[in-house]
Write an enzyme that holds these catalytic residues in place. Sequence first.
Site, PDB file in Angstrom:
ATOM      1  N   LEU A  82       0.873  -1.173   0.000  1.00  0.00           N
ATOM      2  CA  LEU A  82       0.000   0.000   0.000  1.00  0.00           C
ATOM      3  C   LEU A  82       0.913   1.226   0.000  1.00  0.00           C
ATOM      4  O   LEU A  82       1.982   1.195   0.609  1.00  0.00           O
ATOM      5  CB  LEU A  82      -0.880   0.051   1.258  1.00  0.00           C
ATOM      6  CG  LEU A  82      -1.964  -1.006   1.419  1.00  0.00           C
ATOM      7  CD1 LEU A  82      -2.612  -0.888   2.795  1.00  0.00           C
ATOM      8  CD2 LEU A  82      -3.014  -0.866   0.331  1.00  0.00           C
ATOM      9  N   ASP A  83       0.486   2.291  -0.659  1.00  0.00           N
ATOM     10  CA  ASP A  83       1.247   3.541  -0.607  1.00  0.00           C
ATOM     11  C   ASP A  83       1.427   3.962   0.840  1.00  0.00           C
ATOM     12  O   ASP A  83       0.575   3.685   1.690  1.00  0.00           O
ATOM     13  CB  ASP A  83       0.497   4.670  -1.335  1.00  0.00           C
ATOM     14  CG  ASP A  83       0.505   4.528  -2.847  1.00  0.00           C
ATOM     15  OD1 ASP A  83       1.246   3.679  -3.365  1.00  0.00           O
ATOM     16  OD2 ASP A  83      -0.244   5.274  -3.496  1.00  0.00           O
ATOM     17  N   ARG A  84       2.500   4.661   1.129  1.00  0.00           N
ATOM     18  CA  ARG A  84       2.790   5.113   2.484  1.00  0.00           C
ATOM     19  C   ARG A  84       1.628   5.921   3.057  1.00  0.00           C
ATOM     20  O   ARG A  84       1.280   5.780   4.218  1.00  0.00           O
ATOM     21  CB  ARG A  84       4.064   5.960   2.484  1.00  0.00           C
ATOM     22  CG  ARG A  84       4.486   6.371   3.881  1.00  0.00           C
ATOM     23  CD  ARG A  84       5.695   7.261   3.901  1.00  0.00           C
ATOM     24  NE  ARG A  84       6.717   6.844   2.962  1.00  0.00           N
ATOM     25  CZ  ARG A  84       7.795   7.537   2.691  1.00  0.00           C
ATOM     26  NH1 ARG A  84       8.013   8.690   3.278  1.00  0.00           N
ATOM     27  NH2 ARG A  84       8.681   7.104   1.820  1.00  0.00           N
TER      28      ARG A  84
END
Length: 174
Positions: free
Chosen positions: A37-39
């Site tokens: 998942l994106d940060r």
Amino acid sequence: KPAGVAVHGGSGVSFGVIEQMRQARPQARFLELVHRLDRETSGILLLAKKRSALTALQDQFRGRETGKTYLALVLGAWPARQKVLDQPLHKYLVAGGTGEGERRVKVVGRDDPDGMKSVTLVQVARRLDGFTLLEVTIKTGRTHQIRVHLASAGHPIAGDDKYGDFERNKALQK
């Protein structure tokens, strides 16, 4: 995983969720991320404790047997008729100035040789004053795909510091 926490080390971060899990479970012989998942995205992460589970789950994602649906709060009133965002995306590095060398993504034309097919499905979950809560399902898993597709459609995610409406973000913080 809460927003703001990386899933793994890299991109200027030396420690992420997977490293924390391995440290917390030193007895685990195998512990790997099934997906990322994106940060800045909060959500559920799947971790595998066996290589066979890792490959089986990754195959399910790749074969679209398992999907990912996200909730996104966007600025403005999303048009109900707009349900499919099918626009190629291109990754590039920011040159010069603040954020130099930072990874970014942009929508490109269908004829762009560097464009990667990217499909995002959008459904209105709820309309709020000045915002729309969307259920978003990705058919491809490109870097920053949801953020870029929604911003490109004129409805950036509220508070998004890379692709958002920076003036509105300041007002939201207050």
